[in-house]
Design a protein around this motif. Structure first.
Motif, PDB file in Angstrom:
ATOM      1  N   ASP A 146      28.191   0.540 -30.635  1.00 12.71           N
ATOM      2  CA  ASP A 146      27.181  -0.077 -29.770  1.00 12.71           C
ATOM      3  C   ASP A 146      26.292   0.993 -29.138  1.00 12.71           C
ATOM      4  O   ASP A 146      25.068   0.838 -29.067  1.00 12.71           O
ATOM      5  CB  ASP A 146      27.855  -0.899 -28.667  1.00 12.71           C
ATOM      6  CG  ASP A 146      28.264  -2.283 -29.147  1.00 12.71           C
ATOM      7  OD1 ASP A 146      27.617  -2.809 -30.058  1.00 12.71           O
ATOM      8  OD2 ASP A 146      29.242  -2.822 -28.601  1.00 12.71           O
ATOM      9  N   VAL A 147      26.917   2.058 -28.663  1.00 10.82           N
ATOM     10  CA  VAL A 147      26.146   3.143 -28.056  1.00 10.82           C
ATOM     11  C   VAL A 147      25.200   3.766 -29.073  1.00 10.82           C
ATOM     12  O   VAL A 147      24.003   3.929 -28.827  1.00 10.82           O
ATOM     13  CB  VAL A 147      27.091   4.221 -27.485  1.00 10.82           C
ATOM     14  CG1 VAL A 147      26.305   5.455 -27.048  1.00 10.82           C
ATOM     15  CG2 VAL A 147      27.898   3.669 -26.315  1.00 10.82           C
ATOM     16  N   LEU A 148      25.738   4.118 -30.221  1.00  8.11           N
ATOM     17  CA  LEU A 148      24.945   4.837 -31.224  1.00  8.11           C
ATOM     18  C   LEU A 148      23.819   3.985 -31.790  1.00  8.11           C
ATOM     19  O   LEU A 148      22.738   4.494 -32.105  1.00  8.11           O
ATOM     20  CB  LEU A 148      25.869   5.318 -32.340  1.00  8.11           C
ATOM     21  CG  LEU A 148      26.888   6.386 -31.910  1.00  8.11           C
ATOM     22  CD1 LEU A 148      27.947   6.599 -32.988  1.00  8.11           C
ATOM     23  CD2 LEU A 148      26.188   7.694 -31.579  1.00  8.11           C
ATOM     24  N   ASP A 149      24.030   2.683 -31.903  1.00  9.54           N
ATOM     25  CA  ASP A 149      23.000   1.809 -32.460  1.00  9.54           C
ATOM     26  C   ASP A 149      21.825   1.588 -31.505  1.00  9.54           C
ATOM     27  O   ASP A 149      20.721   1.249 -31.945  1.00  9.54           O
ATOM     28  CB  ASP A 149      23.607   0.457 -32.838  1.00  9.54           C
ATOM     29  CG  ASP A 149      24.310   0.510 -34.188  1.00  9.54           C
ATOM     30  OD1 ASP A 149      24.482   1.613 -34.721  1.00  9.54           O
ATOM     31  OD2 ASP A 149      24.686  -0.565 -34.707  1.00  9.54           O
ATOM     32  N   HIS A 150      22.059   1.748 -30.205  1.00 11.24           N
ATOM     33  CA  HIS A 150      21.016   1.455 -29.232  1.00 11.24           C
ATOM     34  C   HIS A 150      20.433   2.705 -28.585  1.00 11.24           C
ATOM     35  O   HIS A 150      19.453   2.618 -27.825  1.00 11.24           O
ATOM     36  CB  HIS A 150      21.555   0.526 -28.138  1.00 11.24           C
ATOM     37  CG  HIS A 150      21.880  -0.847 -28.626  1.00 11.24           C
ATOM     38  ND1 HIS A 150      23.142  -1.199 -29.059  1.00 11.24           N
ATOM     39  CD2 HIS A 150      21.102  -1.950 -28.784  1.00 11.24           C
ATOM     40  CE1 HIS A 150      23.131  -2.467 -29.452  1.00 11.24           C
ATOM     41  NE2 HIS A 150      21.918  -2.944 -29.293  1.00 11.24           N
TER      42      HIS A 150
ATOM     43  N   ILE B 227      23.202   3.039 -20.968  1.00  5.96           N
ATOM     44  CA  ILE B 227      23.849   3.818 -22.023  1.00  5.96           C
ATOM     45  C   ILE B 227      25.069   4.542 -21.469  1.00  5.96           C
ATOM     46  O   ILE B 227      26.144   4.540 -22.083  1.00  5.96           O
ATOM     47  CB  ILE B 227      22.851   4.826 -22.637  1.00  5.96           C
ATOM     48  CG1 ILE B 227      21.833   4.094 -23.517  1.00  5.96           C
ATOM     49  CG2 ILE B 227      23.591   5.888 -23.451  1.00  5.96           C
ATOM     50  CD1 ILE B 227      22.410   3.525 -24.798  1.00  5.96           C
ATOM     51  N   LYS B 228      24.915   5.167 -20.319  1.00  5.62           N
ATOM     52  CA  LYS B 228      26.054   5.882 -19.735  1.00  5.62           C
ATOM     53  C   LYS B 228      27.197   4.931 -19.421  1.00  5.62           C
ATOM     54  O   LYS B 228      28.374   5.253 -19.619  1.00  5.62           O
ATOM     55  CB  LYS B 228      25.629   6.630 -18.475  1.00  5.62           C
ATOM     56  CG  LYS B 228      26.745   7.507 -17.898  1.00  5.62           C
ATOM     57  CD  LYS B 228      26.254   8.415 -16.791  1.00  5.62           C
ATOM     58  CE  LYS B 228      27.376   9.338 -16.318  1.00  5.62           C
ATOM     59  NZ  LYS B 228      26.903  10.284 -15.272  1.00  5.62           N
ATOM     60  N   GLN B 229      26.843   3.740 -18.942  1.00 13.21           N
ATOM     61  CA  GLN B 229      27.881   2.740 -18.666  1.00 13.21           C
ATOM     62  C   GLN B 229      28.593   2.340 -19.954  1.00 13.21           C
ATOM     63  O   GLN B 229      29.813   2.148 -19.970  1.00 13.21           O
ATOM     64  CB  GLN B 229      27.243   1.517 -18.005  1.00 13.21           C
ATOM     65  CG  GLN B 229      28.245   0.510 -17.458  1.00 13.21           C
ATOM     66  CD  GLN B 229      27.566  -0.623 -16.708  1.00 13.21           C
ATOM     67  OE1 GLN B 229      26.340  -0.641 -16.571  1.00 13.21           O
ATOM     68  NE2 GLN B 229      28.356  -1.568 -16.232  1.00 13.21           N
ATOM     69  N   ALA B 230      27.842   2.223 -21.020  1.00 12.20           N
ATOM     70  CA  ALA B 230      28.445   1.881 -22.305  1.00 12.20           C
ATOM     71  C   ALA B 230      29.350   2.996 -22.814  1.00 12.20           C
ATOM     72  O   ALA B 230      30.418   2.745 -23.379  1.00 12.20           O
ATOM     73  CB  ALA B 230      27.350   1.588 -23.329  1.00 12.20           C
ATOM     74  N   VAL B 231      28.931   4.246 -22.636  1.00 15.48           N
ATOM     75  CA  VAL B 231      29.771   5.381 -23.024  1.00 15.48           C
ATOM     76  C   VAL B 231      31.065   5.380 -22.208  1.00 15.48           C
ATOM     77  O   VAL B 231      32.160   5.604 -22.731  1.00 15.48           O
ATOM     78  CB  VAL B 231      29.017   6.713 -22.857  1.00 15.48           C
ATOM     79  CG1 VAL B 231      29.948   7.895 -23.105  1.00 15.48           C
ATOM     80  CG2 VAL B 231      27.830   6.779 -23.815  1.00 15.48           C
ATOM     81  N   ASN B 232      30.931   5.100 -20.903  1.00 16.02           N
ATOM     82  CA  ASN B 232      32.132   5.007 -20.071  1.00 16.02           C
ATOM     83  C   ASN B 232      33.071   3.913 -20.574  1.00 16.02           C
ATOM     84  O   ASN B 232      34.302   4.058 -20.540  1.00 16.02           O
ATOM     85  CB  ASN B 232      31.740   4.722 -18.625  1.00 16.02           C
ATOM     86  CG  ASN B 232      31.068   5.900 -17.956  1.00 16.02           C
ATOM     87  OD1 ASN B 232      31.111   7.019 -18.463  1.00 16.02           O
ATOM     88  ND2 ASN B 232      30.433   5.659 -16.821  1.00 16.02           N
ATOM     89  N   GLY B 233      32.483   2.812 -21.048  1.00 18.27           N
ATOM     90  CA  GLY B 233      33.296   1.746 -21.623  1.00 18.27           C
ATOM     91  C   GLY B 233      34.027   2.200 -22.866  1.00 18.27           C
ATOM     92  O   GLY B 233      35.163   1.784 -23.119  1.00 18.27           O
TER      93      GLY B 233
ATOM     94  N   GLN C  29      23.941  14.379 -25.579  1.00 20.96           N
ATOM     95  CA  GLN C  29      25.276  14.305 -24.990  1.00 20.96           C
ATOM     96  C   GLN C  29      25.926  12.954 -25.265  1.00 20.96           C
ATOM     97  O   GLN C  29      27.085  12.894 -25.707  1.00 20.96           O
ATOM     98  CB  GLN C  29      25.204  14.514 -23.484  1.00 20.96           C
ATOM     99  CG  GLN C  29      26.574  14.357 -22.792  1.00 20.96           C
ATOM    100  CD  GLN C  29      26.468  14.301 -21.288  1.00 20.96           C
ATOM    101  OE1 GLN C  29      25.713  15.063 -20.679  1.00 20.96           O
ATOM    102  NE2 GLN C  29      27.214  13.399 -20.664  1.00 20.96           N
ATOM    103  N   TYR C  30      25.210  11.865 -25.018  1.00 22.98           N
ATOM    104  CA  TYR C  30      25.798  10.540 -25.216  1.00 22.98           C
ATOM    105  C   TYR C  30      26.123  10.301 -26.687  1.00 22.98           C
ATOM    106  O   TYR C  30      27.153   9.697 -27.017  1.00 22.98           O
ATOM    107  CB  TYR C  30      24.853   9.464 -24.694  1.00 22.98           C
ATOM    108  CG  TYR C  30      24.594   9.554 -23.210  1.00 22.98           C
ATOM    109  CD1 TYR C  30      25.626   9.821 -22.310  1.00 22.98           C
ATOM    110  CD2 TYR C  30      23.307   9.376 -22.696  1.00 22.98           C
ATOM    111  CE1 TYR C  30      25.389   9.913 -20.947  1.00 22.98           C
ATOM    112  CE2 TYR C  30      23.055   9.454 -21.329  1.00 22.98           C
ATOM    113  CZ  TYR C  30      24.101   9.731 -20.462  1.00 22.98           C
ATOM    114  OH  TYR C  30      23.863   9.824 -19.119  1.00 22.98           O
ATOM    115  N   SER C  31      25.273  10.776 -27.570  1.00 21.87           N
ATOM    116  CA  SER C  31      25.555  10.653 -29.001  1.00 21.87           C
ATOM    117  C   SER C  31      26.819  11.432 -29.360  1.00 21.87           C
ATOM    118  O   SER C  31      27.690  10.939 -30.089  1.00 21.87           O
ATOM    119  CB  SER C  31      24.363  11.182 -29.807  1.00 21.87           C
ATOM    120  OG  SER C  31      24.672  11.239 -31.183  1.00 21.87           O
TER     121      SER C  31
END
Length: 502
Positions: free
Chosen positions: A122-126, A47-53, A139-141
């Motif tokens: 993508d982040v929010l859906d997963h 998830i963090k990697q996706a947020v970084n993306g 935080q990620y949301s």
């Protein structure tokens, strides 16, 4: 120097071929046309990697699209005409209000922005399916919603109603949108995302996480959204929640790469000059193409159609008051040519701090600063009612004091400093924003929000055509319709979208 966030672009799929891959599993691959996010999103690290993306999308947009449509469409900057290299003529058309629906810069801006939104989705859906602490999940949301709101805010200001995509595309059958959403609906989604982000994001970060979106960034952007909607009471309420920031004593130090994510920075695009894929290059793009190494300081500079952009206009040079400390920090009035003579072609200096390697610099790009917040608060207060000597004046003059300028006040004996009614204060804030936030992609949006874009840009265009002979006929015909960009024709056709009138 503070550590900047290291962005990692999220791969859509990872294919591992081993000896076992030659067996039955090798023949049981998921269809390549389907994005199988569930195969990637398994841990908090994913998830963090996706947020970084999602953050990394800002880098490409910041290197060109943001300043092309946020600054060069305004009266602040233009371009240095290059008769020998016409490779970037479409950028000139943006400046001259001649862009068509097939213009590559418009298609690029639209495509990159929707790619960025897709990464947020993508982040929010997963997110809910991954095991992690409630704090980390919040935080990620918040980060994904802040970034999605930022992208939609840019789109709705530039194009009006746009397709509203708030879930991830899982297959080609999902790619077609429901059409253009109403402007009000886009703003409703933006406000919802920022309201949620403001409750879930942390107030600050440390170490390698410096540069991520904070609670203050969410409130600052929410305030700007409300200000754009002319909801002044709501704007002021949000902006008063932007706490823990302060103006730096020196205007120049705000933009120094050795001072990234400082006390005045609310949110900035993070660049890292030591990595080619993360570096900025404003120093080169904004250097006059005839300047050799005089502006870049790079003896290996090879300048052409990629240079001479975002050139300060004469209108911009004239906008500064005598003694304004921001002028020399923000722009150069010219350079010394190879013959030792001064060449009268201005250029942006605000991001000129040397290079790390050829065409790679370490300068971040400011998105939200505390001085912007103070001036928005002053604007919101004035729009609710003019008060001579009130808080709005205090906020305005805090920004002016840092610039080594005298206070403006009601009844001032100096007519250049007298601000005696609401209309005069409105003009004073617009002027202060112009010079304080010069070359930070704020001017175009300020002109549109203030209702002055057509008048200001028509007059500016007339002056430009008198000064430069290369400007095509029909340029700077600025009408209410021209305040919105045409939607890219490819998407109008493929997605059956209604085109903006031009």
């Amino acid at each position: 120097m503070k550590t900047t966030i290291k962005y990692i672009v999220l791969p859509l799929c990872i294919l591992l071929i081993t000896a076992e891959g030659c067996k039955k599993d090798f023949l049981e691959q998921s269809p390549e046309a389907t994005i199988v996010g569930q195969n990637f999103f398994k841990t908090e690290t994913d998830i963090k990697q996706a947020v970084n993306g999602a953050y990394s999308s800002l880098n490409g947009l910041g290197n060109t699209s943001y300043w092309l449509f946020g600054e060069m469409r305004s009266d602040n900057t233009s371009y240095q005409y290059n008769a020998t290299d016409r490779g970037q003529e479409q950028r000139e058309f943006v400046d001259e209000f001649l862009s068509s629906a097939t213009a590559p810069p418009i298609q690029t801006y639209w495509s990159l922005t929707y790619t960025a939104i897709s990464r947020c989705n993508d982040v929010l859906d997963h997110l809910d399916a991954i095991t992690m602490t409630a704090t980390a999940k919040a935080q990620y949301s918040g980060e994904a919603k802040f970034l999605r709101a930022w992208h939609y805010f840019n789109l709705v200001q530039q194009f009006g109603g746009v397709p509203l995509r708030i879930t991830a595309v899982q297959s080609p059958s999902d790619s077609k949108s429901a059409g253009r959403a109403a402007v009000a609906d886009v703003y409703t989604q933006i406000v919802a995302d920022l309201t949620s982000a403001s409750t879930s994001l942390p107030a600050s970060y440390t170490g390698a996480d410096l540069g991520r979106a904070t609670k203050g960034a969410a409130f600052a952007l929410l305030g700007k959204v409300y200000l754009t909607q002319k909801k002044f009471a709501e704007a002021l309420t949000a902006l008063r929640q932007v706490t823990g920031y302060s103006l730096l004593p020196s205007y120049a130090s705000v933009f120094d790469p050795s001072n990234k994510n400082n006390a005045e920075s609310v949110f900035e695009i993070q660049y890292l000059g030591t990595k080619p894929e993360l570096a900025s290059n404003f120093l080169y793009q904004f250097a006059p193409w005839t300047s050799g190494s005089a502006v870049t300081g790079d003896p290996g500079t090879n300048l052409g159609s990629g240079n001479g952009w975002n050139i300060p206009t004469q209108d911009m040079l004239n906008a500064y008051e005598a003694g304004d400390a921001r002028k020399d920090v923000s722009l150069g009035t010219g350079f010394i040519g190879s013959d030792g003579k001064f060449v009268n072609v201005p250029y942006v200096k605000k991001y000129n701090h040397g290079f790390v390697d050829r065409n790679r610099t370490n300068d971040d790009f400011p998105i939200l600063r505390y001085s912007d917040v103070l001036l928005m608060m002053a604007e919101a207060l004035n729009e609710q009612g003019f008060t001579a000597g009130g808080e709005a004046f205090t906020l305005l003059n805090r920004v002016r004091t840092r610039a080594a300028l005298p206070d403006k006040s009601a009844g001032n004996a100096n007519p250049l400093l007298a601000v005696n009614d609401q209309a005069a204060f409105r003009a004073a804030v617009l002027q202060e924003r112009r010079v304080e936030l010069a070359f930070e992609n704020q001017r175009w949006y300020d002109l549109v929000r203030s209702g002055t874009a057509v008048t200001v840009m028509t007059a500016h265009g007339q002056r430009e055509m008198q000064q430069f002979s290369n400007i095509p006929a029909g340029s700077y015909v600025v009408t209410a319709n021209k305040l919105l960009l045409p939607l890219p024709q490819r998407d109008v056709t493929l997605d059956n979208l209604t085109q903006n009138p031009q």
